[in-house]
Motif scaffolding. Sequence first.
Motif, PDB file in Angstrom:
ATOM      1  N   TYR A   1      -7.947   3.277   4.853  1.00  0.00           N
ATOM      2  CA  TYR A   1      -6.600   3.625   3.928  1.00  0.00           C
ATOM      3  C   TYR A   1      -6.605   5.019   4.026  1.00  0.00           C
ATOM      4  O   TYR A   1      -7.652   6.018   3.924  1.00  0.00           O
ATOM      5  CB  TYR A   1      -7.007   3.461   2.483  1.00  0.00           C
ATOM      6  CG  TYR A   1      -7.568   2.092   2.282  1.00  0.00           C
ATOM      7  CD1 TYR A   1      -6.263   1.176   1.706  1.00  0.00           C
ATOM      8  CD2 TYR A   1      -8.707   1.420   2.263  1.00  0.00           C
ATOM      9  CE1 TYR A   1      -6.638  -0.395   1.315  1.00  0.00           C
ATOM     10  CE2 TYR A   1      -9.159   0.010   2.023  1.00  0.00           C
ATOM     11  CZ  TYR A   1      -7.995  -0.711   1.393  1.00  0.00           C
ATOM     12  OH  TYR A   1      -8.098  -2.050   1.070  1.00  0.00           O
TER      13      TYR A   1
ATOM     14  N   ALA B   1      -3.792  -0.220  -3.520  1.00  0.00           N
ATOM     15  CA  ALA B   1      -2.867  -1.003  -3.211  1.00  0.00           C
ATOM     16  C   ALA B   1      -2.083  -1.344  -4.622  1.00  0.00           C
ATOM     17  O   ALA B   1      -2.901  -1.303  -5.719  1.00  0.00           O
ATOM     18  CB  ALA B   1      -3.740  -2.505  -3.092  1.00  0.00           C
TER      19      ALA B   1
ATOM     20  N   HIS C   1       0.747  -1.126   0.004  1.00  0.00           N
ATOM     21  CA  HIS C   1       0.028  -0.135  -0.178  1.00  0.00           C
ATOM     22  C   HIS C   1       0.961   1.373   0.109  1.00  0.00           C
ATOM     23  O   HIS C   1       1.812   1.292   0.804  1.00  0.00           O
ATOM     24  CB  HIS C   1      -1.030   0.073   1.228  1.00  0.00           C
ATOM     25  CG  HIS C   1      -1.805  -1.077   1.330  1.00  0.00           C
ATOM     26  ND1 HIS C   1      -3.174  -1.258   0.695  1.00  0.00           N
ATOM     27  CD2 HIS C   1      -1.700  -2.249   2.155  1.00  0.00           C
ATOM     28  CE1 HIS C   1      -3.377  -2.502   0.861  1.00  0.00           C
ATOM     29  NE2 HIS C   1      -2.819  -3.117   1.833  1.00  0.00           N
TER      30      HIS C   1
END
Length: 145
Positions: free
Chosen positions: A125, A134, A67
């Motif tokens: 996130y 990602a 990520h």
Amino acid sequence: MRKTLRFTLTAAAVIGLSAATTTATANATPGSGVTSVTVLDKTIGTTEYVVKEITIAPGGSTGWHYHPGMVSGIVRQGVLTHNESNCSIDGIYHVGQRITEESGPGYVHIGRNLGSTPMVLDVLYQNPVGSLLAVDVPNPGCPFE
């Protein structure tokens, strides 16, 4: 369930908006048996805050990825098995447990559902604007996906 709701509501409060639901596929591919629903998506300055409900079917996985930004989540259902790029298990997470993932290409990992029921994870996130949530990478040589 109460912790999951509190986590989601806290994320919404932090970024100051109401939840809007849209369906999407998980960004980390090639995974298998993974679906996600975007619960919240808000940009503040140079950071995009995204809350997703991610479901991994029995035997499914996220695929190997990393990520660009920080990721944290809470397991709502099932069990998440989490592996690092050296193939070792760096965590087995059960209902109510939190997981935090580091950012960047130095933290390649995979999430797997080795159980017989769907695994559901609520994820926040904190991502640089314009970046993928990602980034897919090849299997680093592990004997599983």
